[in-house]
Design a protein around this motif. Structure first.
Motif, short mmCIF file in Angstrom:
data_model
loop_
_atom_site.label_atom_id
_atom_site.label_comp_id
_atom_site.label_asym_id
_atom_site.label_seq_id
_atom_site.Cartn_x
_atom_site.Cartn_y
_atom_site.Cartn_z
N VAL A 113 0.79 -1.31 0.04
CA VAL A 113 -0.10 -0.32 0.07
C VAL A 113 0.16 1.36 0.33
CG1 VAL A 113 -1.44 1.11 1.22
CG2 VAL A 113 -1.90 -1.15 0.88
N VAL A 114 1.76 1.16 0.32
CA VAL A 114 3.07 2.00 0.99
C VAL A 114 2.99 2.77 -0.53
CG1 VAL A 114 5.39 3.04 2.52
CG2 VAL A 114 3.89 2.34 3.13
N ALA A 115 3.99 1.87 -1.25
CA ALA A 115 4.41 1.97 -2.37
C ALA A 115 3.38 2.00 -3.21
CB ALA A 115 5.42 0.75 -2.95
N ALA A 116 2.16 1.85 -3.52
CA ALA A 116 0.94 2.22 -4.27
C ALA A 116 0.37 3.20 -4.19
CB ALA A 116 -0.03 1.12 -4.14
N LEU A 117 0.28 4.19 -3.15
CA LEU A 117 0.37 5.49 -2.25
C LEU A 117 1.50 6.36 -3.37
CD1 LEU A 117 -1.60 7.51 -0.90
CD2 LEU A 117 0.13 7.58 1.15
N GLY A 118 2.16 6.25 -3.29
CA GLY A 118 3.65 7.04 -3.59
C GLY A 118 3.46 6.57 -5.07
N LEU A 119 3.42 5.93 -5.76
CA LEU A 119 3.05 5.66 -7.15
C LEU A 119 1.67 7.09 -7.69
CD1 LEU A 119 3.55 2.01 -7.60
CD2 LEU A 119 4.84 4.14 -8.99
N TYR A 120 0.63 6.40 -6.85
CA TYR A 120 -0.15 7.33 -7.01
C TYR A 120 -0.22 8.99 -7.10
CZ TYR A 120 -3.22 2.55 -6.99
OH TYR A 120 -3.26 1.71 -7.16
N GLU A 121 0.27 9.20 -6.70
CA GLU A 121 1.42 10.79 -5.65
C GLU A 121 2.55 11.22 -7.47
OE1 GLU A 121 0.06 11.61 -1.67
OE2 GLU A 121 2.03 10.51 -1.63
N LYS A 122 2.72 9.89 -7.58
CA LYS A 122 3.85 10.86 -8.64
C LYS A 122 2.84 11.12 -10.01
CE LYS A 122 7.79 8.78 -11.49
NZ LYS A 122 8.62 7.40 -12.04
N ALA A 123 1.74 10.02 -10.08
CA ALA A 123 1.15 10.86 -10.74
C ALA A 123 0.31 11.54 -11.43
CB ALA A 123 0.32 8.80 -11.11
#
Length: 887
Positions: free
Chosen positions: A384-394
């Motif tokens: 979940v932590v990596a997913a949140l970071g990727l979504y914010e990067k997008a």
């Protein structure tokens, strides 16, 4: 996606050119002696044309027919043979082009050109049509063709200028311009693809379409290019406005994409089947339809078939992303680890292609989509932590793309609403803590009202439009009139003009981040802020709707439920307030239960004002009419609407600097335009305007024949006002936002022209039906006439959320302005005005009193001074002083 790869697009060009021009031109040159031979030749050629443009052409059969027709050429008169041979060669090149054999087509065209030149037949329409084909078959070769054609046009125009201006000279000049039109379109579109000079090309294409109304064929061609441009951007609503300009048999692939966007799968397939030429784009279209219908296995088969066909890099990236989506959705259904492995393989390949592709915005948009998909993959694996970071990067990538676009005549974005589920990814993966909730709010903010935010920083003006049109005219001038000696200087001037236009989009505002949002809510501690996010259509197996709240530095996110249920309750509430004959109680109560859950109601109960930042679609929900403990929200508390908190913050920084009111009303002399636009006369406008004037006493009036563009401009330039009231017809232009207008006594007053006049922190009241609505821009909010006050320096606006009753509007505005004139702020004044009308038996239905929203941002409140502490300190000093006196 390259236009050169679009077979249906090519067919459009050639259907226009050949079916309407070629065969009749050949037949017209027939002499009496060989009339029969020419008629037979022309008939056979027309038959081939029809076969080539049939739904499922048989290319080999058409080529065989052309070989047979070529045998008739020897029977024709000598002067006609060369032109007939060119016609057959061009037709043969077209067939090879449609069949995907670009190199063969280019070779035939080059040989045909050489033969026609030798026979002195390289002239007229055949020459122009062959050049259009050359542009599609061999763009690099077309560079030299273009230079040659431009020189020929200049020479012909120069010869025409030195000759006597006879009717024949004028006819020849017109003919040359007709031949130049398709070349200008093709050349500019080629530059658009290769160099991403979008704004220049877009404006030139639109100018070409408008300047050549008699040339319906090429007018349609220009509109077809614009349609395709917006399809590439995935701005399907805008594409559809230009599709309406085209005949039904043109633009089939864009029609299929628009139908798919609207979930009209039958129409999408009907349009697509006409294009079924074993074409990769057709396979991709079918794959998209199957994906929308949850047929992921079948969709994956179609996507793989598209990969095996001829694709340019951008198309391949899109298809690979389709395969990634299929694998992820299959994993959600069957939980097979293999599906995640396949998704990652396709992601790796697509990201590699993105890195190798030119740095165009289309590629950047695909990189954004791939980052979102990478977030889905991480979320599926439980990280979940990596997913949140990727979504914010997008989201940051999307902001960067929008920042590069800025303002132009067409506006536009490369990010489709249905694909902007990076925000939903943040909403799904954020933690319950208040700090993380502010991160979720920042994600919603970054995807809201970007165009209005940019316009607040760099307002569009009439000068921009005029400069764009000057540039368009200069391109024509350069192509036709300029001598070789002055070419370099002209090119430098054009480049300077283009750079100046591009610079207008460079000064863009920035969305608020999580810390800034928290600070803003502390400044307005007595307000509760509500953000609504409606689940995207392609966001996963069960799209959701959310409401996020923030108050005095605290925040939270509440999932409301499914997207479908949200839309059902939204639609029922809208219908309830739209029809004054309905009983709205049940529909509004159900909507209130859904959209105002208990955590939100608890916040409303302790608030003096509610600030609503709705999703674009939910912006039309009648929040003001939703009951809270038996009282409509818009009567219970002050309700302020805003496209985003970032826009609100920009408006709040302005503040009122003027005094008094300017009132425009009772417009005269517009009956013919009203009739042509099917607008009802504004019968109550004279009385409404008179009541507003009475409310302020010393208001400056513009009425009747004086309610004009010139008078409004002079009035706004002459003084700074606290309130500007406009009672006139408002018309939204879905094609070019800045061409939306008010209908005034001396014609239309567009947004672009109105932004020339400073509003100096005034409140703008737009008393016109649906003046708060407009085009649902993709990730940009809903853009319409609200752009005028935002761009011209107003602190806010009052505008209609839907069609409104004229008499009720008159009475609502009379009450509203009377209360404002007493010094009450506009949000509270509208609350009181609603309450007065709602209490009247004839206006009790919310249709009459809930139609207007207040899009205002009063100045940031003065911090509450700690008077009690100051008093205590004063008492202490007093006691000490008295004690010393006694000593």
């Amino acid at each position: 996606m390259s236009l050169c790869a679009n077979s249906e697009y090519r067919g459009t060009v050639l259907r226009l050119a050949f079916a309407l021009l070629l065969a009749p031109a050949l037949a017209a040159q027939a002499t009496e002696e060989q009339q029969i031979a020419k008629q037979l030749f022309s008939k056979r050629l027309v038959d081939v044309i029809r076969s080539v443009h049939a739904a499922l052409p048989k290319f080999d059969a058409c080529l065989a027919e052309l070989d047979e027709i070529e045998g008739f050429i020897a029977e024709l008169e000598p002067g006609f043979r060369s032109k007939a041979a060119l016609a057959v060669d061009v037709r043969r090149a077209e067939i090879h082009l449609l069949a995907g054999r670009d190199d063969v087509s280019a070779r035939i065209l080059e040989q045909a050109r050489d033969a026609a030149r030798e026979a002195d037949a390289w002239d007229g329409r055949y020459r122009a049509i062959a050049n259009v084909l050359a542009w599609q078959a061999a763009p690099v070769w077309f560079d030299s063709v273009w230079d040659e054609e431009r020189e020929a046009m200049r020479a012909a125009e120069g010869a025409a200028r030195t000759a006597h201006d006879t009717a024949e000279d004028d006819r020849k000049r017109t003919q040359k311009l007709r031949e130049l039109a398709p070349l200008v379109v093709m050349r500019l579109n080629y530059e658009l693809q290769e160099r991403a000079t979008q704004r220049v090309a877009e404006r030139e294409l639109r100018a070409l379409a408008e300047q050549l109304p008699a040339l319906d064929d090429w007018r349609h061609k220009a509109y077809a290019v614009l349609v395709w441009h917006f399809v590439l951007q995935r701005d399907y609503d805008r594409a559809n406005t230009y599709l309406d300009e085209l005949p039904q048999d043109l633009g089939r692939y864009p029609r299929a994409r628009v139908a798919l966007r609207r979930h009209d799968f039958e129409r999408a397939m009907q349009e697509g089947e006409v294009l079924a030429l074993a074409d990769a784009r057709y396979e991709q279209l079918v794959g998209d339809v199957l994906w929308e219908q949850d047929e992921f296995v079948k969709a994956r088969i179609r996507y793989r078939a598209a990969l095996d066909a001829k694709l340019d890099p951008l198309d391949k990236i899109v298809v690979l992303r389709g395969l990634v989506d299929c694998s992820l959705r299959l994993w959600h259904e069957k939980q097979r680890a293999r599906d995640l492995e396949v998704a990652e393989q396709h992601l790796d390949e697509a990201e590699r292609l993105c890195a190798e592709a030119p740095g165009l915005r289309h590629v950047a948009a695909e990189a954004f989509q791939l980052t979102v998909a990478r977030g889905h993959l991480a979320e599926a694996r439980g990280d979940v932590v990596a997913a949140l970071g990727l979504y914010e990067k997008a989201i940051a990538m999307a902001e960067s793309i929008r920042g590069e676009i800025g303002f132009d005549v067409f506006g536009g974005t490369f990010l489709a609403t249905d694909d902007l589920d990076a925000v939903e990814g943040v909403l799904r993966t954020h933690q319950a803590a208040s700090e993380d909730a502010f991160r979720a709010l920042a994600a919603i903010e970054a995807n809201s009202a970007r165009t209005l935010l940019n316009w607040s920083a760099a307002p569009p003006t009439i000068r921009d439009r005029e400069a764009a049109r000057r540039l368009a005219r200069a391109v024509h001038e350069l192509a036709v009139h300029t001598s070789a000696d002055g070419l370099a200087e002209k090119l430098d001037d054009l480049e300077a003009e283009r750079i100046q236009l591009e610079a207008r989009g460079g000064d863009v505002a920035r969305s608020l981040n999580a810390d800034a949002i928290a600070a803003h809510t502390r400044e307005w501690g007595e307000c509760v802020f509500l953000w609504y996010w409606l689940g995207r259509e392609q966001s996963g197996p069960s799209p959701q709707c959310w409401v996020a709240w923030a108050q005095d530095g605290e925040s939270g996110v509440v999932p409301l439920g499914s997207r479908d249920e949200s839309l059902a309750r939204f639609g029922a509430a809208v219908r309830a307030v739209t029809d004054p004959r309905s009983d709205p109680a049940v529909a509004l109560e159900r909507a209130a239960d859904w959209f105002l859950p208990d955590p939100v109601r608890a916040r409303i109960a302790s608030s003096a004002r509610v600030v609503i930042c709705p999703d674009v679609v939910l912006g039309r929900l009648p929040f003001e009419a939703l009951p809270v403990d038996g009282t409509p929200l818009g009567v219970r508390v002050g309700v302020e609407r805003t496209p985003s908190l970032s826009v609100r913050r920009a408006l709040a920084s302005r503040g009122a600097t003027g005094s008094g009111a300017a009132v425009l009303y009772a417009v005269e002399g517009v009956e013919s335009i009203e009739a042509s636009l099917e607008l009802d006369p504004l019968e109550f406008s004279p009385r409404e305007g008179a009541m507003v004037v009475v409310a302020y006493g010393d208001a400056d009036e513009m009425r009747g024949a004086d309610a004009s563009r010139d008078a409004l401009g002079r009035t706004l330039r002459s003084s700074a006002y606290d309130v500007v009231h406009v009672s006139a017809h408002a018309v939204f232009d879905p094609r070019v936002l800045t061409d939306s207008f008010f209908l005034l006594a001396d014609g239309v007053a567009s947004i672009a022209s109105l932004t020339e006049h400073p509003l100096n922190g005034a409140l703008v009241v737009m008393s016109a039906c649906s003046s708060a609505t407009g085009s649902r821009r993709l990730g940009e909010g809903e853009i319409g006439l609200l752009g005028w006050p935002c761009a011209a320096g107003a602190r806010g606006a009052v505008a209609a959320l839907r069609p409104v009753n004229q008499q009720a509007t008159m009475d609502l505005m009379a009450q509203f302005h009377a209360i404002c004139a007493e010094g009450v702020d506009e949000v509270e004044a509208m609350r009181e005005a609603r309450a007065i009308l709602a209490a009247a038996p004839n206006y009790a239905h919310p249709h009459y009193w809930s139609g207007f929203g207040v899009f205002s941002a009063p100045a940031v409140p003065t911090p509450r001074f700690p008077w009690a502490i100051l008093g205590a300190i004063a008492v202490c000093f007093g006691v000490v002083w008295l004690a010393r006196r006694r000593d």
